[in-house]
Design a protein around this motif. Structure first.
Motif: not given
Length: 468
Positions: A29-37, A109-121
């Motif tokens: 679970a981590e960010p990625q920069y494979r498509n940074a261009a 997984y990283y994104r969801v665990s870092h707020g992307e769905l927090d407080g939503l339904s």
């Protein structure tokens, strides 16, 4: 005190270890920069978090570049290659595209665990991930499915009231290695569905070349990504699936609501009647149901019956028909009995034409019209009393009915003293007849919005009960 602090640290460590042990070792679970261009991964993550907080989406779709390239918001230079398909699928709904180019399941997984769905339904969370795990990292089917299971469990915890639609990994053209692994992965994905909160579908079957497992070239822009034709196939299939999962989702081209009435209903079609702006209200409250506006100015109950006989309800099968009629009957000096019977006949005629449709009958709005070219204007108080009496009789007539819901919203248009609130009607401000201002009859923008807001919770419940 020190012992208590040490105990807290030990407890935290045990909980953290337990959490770590519950995740597969293959999940990074981590960010990625494979498509940074092509785009900034971190900027897009922040944009998704911000958008979801602002709009409280009804639908989200979590994915990789296949989703990212599709369309919707937040948009960037990668987005929009399937714009027409996205608009047909989600254009009427608050939706967030949570696709990130080159994401593994791990990064989602990283994104969801870092707020992307927090407080939503969201009503439905769609997940389309795995092709990069298989095609780029060369994960086995079991590893890919284990990582997906962890992500599904996390999404369930974040949004316990949402339905999750897990989609199978789409077919690819490149690398023969991928074809059997995708097939096996999708078998494992299917096992994650419980038919209650998690559902599985594999629209990728429609994108294959003769069911070989290899993607059909005519649907692909390259070996992995879809072209406009591929996105269209995917979107049409998802329309069908969402319509089954979510009673509030209406596929494009289907009418789930008809609104029958006179000028008060017809006004919703108008972008700019004098000093008004009604169409945005219609689109906001009824657009999601692909509603048909069958209001005609000046109609009495008899006119509506004649139009039904001529076929205005032919070729539609809505879940709900809203009827608002009767004010012109009393305005033209029809008696209470005549008007009541006319409304009852309209309801019966709609039921005969649309036996599977639930009828929502609205009460007559309060009106003490003056200076109009109709007989009822000679006795404004009499018309007002007649309309309110008819509403009471309608409430009694349809009390306990399973097929007809009567909703009297007239009270919303009255002042505390029981008189008509003219601030909710545009006639007294802008309609002049024979040099005199007319009495209230047609709601203004504020009144039309008030009416739609009052109807909404009742309508939503009826729509949710419908199994069609």
């Amino acid at each position: 005190m020190l012992n208590h602090f040490l105990l807290l640290l030990v407890s935290f460590g045990l909980c953290y270890a337990a959490l770590g042990e519950s995740l597969p070792s293959s999940l990074k679970a981590e960010p990625q920069y494979r498509n940074a261009a092509s785009y900034s991964w971190q900027d897009r993550h922040e944009a998704v978090v911000r958008r979801n907080r602002e709009i409280c989406p009804e639908y989200v779709i979590i994915g990789d570049s296949i989703t990212h390239k599709w369309g919707g918001e937040p948009s960037d230079k990668v987005s929009g290659q399937g714009y027409d398909s996205w608009r047909s699928l989600f254009g009427r709904y608050r939706t967030t595209n949570m696709g990130f180019g080159f994401d593994y399941i791990d990064n989602a997984y990283y994104r969801v665990s870092h707020g992307e769905l927090d407080g939503l339904s969201p009503r439905v969370i769609i997940m389309l991930l795995g092709t990069n795990n298989i095609g780029h990292r060369r994960d086995t089917a079991r590893i890919c499915a284990a990582n997906m299971k962890a992500l599904v469990e996390l999404v369930k915890k974040k949004c316990p009231n949402s339905k999750i639609l897990l989609l199978g990994v789409l077919p690819r053209q490149d690398m023969d290695f991928c074809i059997p692994v995708i097939k096996e992965t999708n078998k494992f994905y299917k096992q994650l569905a419980d038919g209650k909160t998690v559902f599985f579908a594999n629209p990728g079957d429609l994108l294959q070349d003769d069911r070989s497992g290899r993607a059909n070239k005519k649907y692909m822009s390259d070996g992995v990504h879809l072209n406009a034709a591929g996105y269209k196939i995917l979107g049409v299939e998802l329309q069908k699936i969402l319509a089954e999962l979510d009673p509030l989702y209406t596929p494009e081209g289907r009418t789930d609501l008809v609104y029958i009435g006179d000028s008060i209903t017809n006004n919703y079609c108008k972008k700019e009647p004098p000093l008004q702006d009604f169409l945005p209200i219609w689109e906001e409250f009824y657009g999601r149901y692909h509603a048909k506006n069958l209001g005609v100015s000046g109609n009495l109950t008899g006119d509506v019956l004649a139009r039904i006989d001529k076929g205005i309800l032919d070729h539609v099968n809505p879940k709900v028909a809203i009827i608002m009629i009767g004010t012109n009957d009393t305005g033209r000096m029809k008696t209470e009995k005549e008007t009541l019977e006319g409304i009852r006949k309209v309801v019966s005629s709609v039921q005969a034409k649309l036996p599977e449709t639930h009828v929502m009958l609205l009460g007559i709005l309060p009106s003490d019209i003056r200076n109009w070219h109709v007989p009822g204007a000679s006795d404004p108080g009499g018309k007002f009393k007649k309309d309110m009496s008819i509403n009471k009789q309608l409430a009694e007539l349809y009390r306990g009915s399973r097929d007809v819901t009567f909703l009297d919203i007239s009270g919303k248009f009255l002042k505390e003293d029981g008189s008509v609130n003219e601030d909710l009607f545009y006639d007294p401000q802008i309609v002049v007849i024979n040099g005199k201002k007319a009495g209230p009859l047609h709601p203004n923008t504020k009144g039309q919005r008030l009416m739609a807001e009052t109807i909404k919770p009742v309508l939503d419940k009826i729509m949710a009960r419908s199994v069609r």
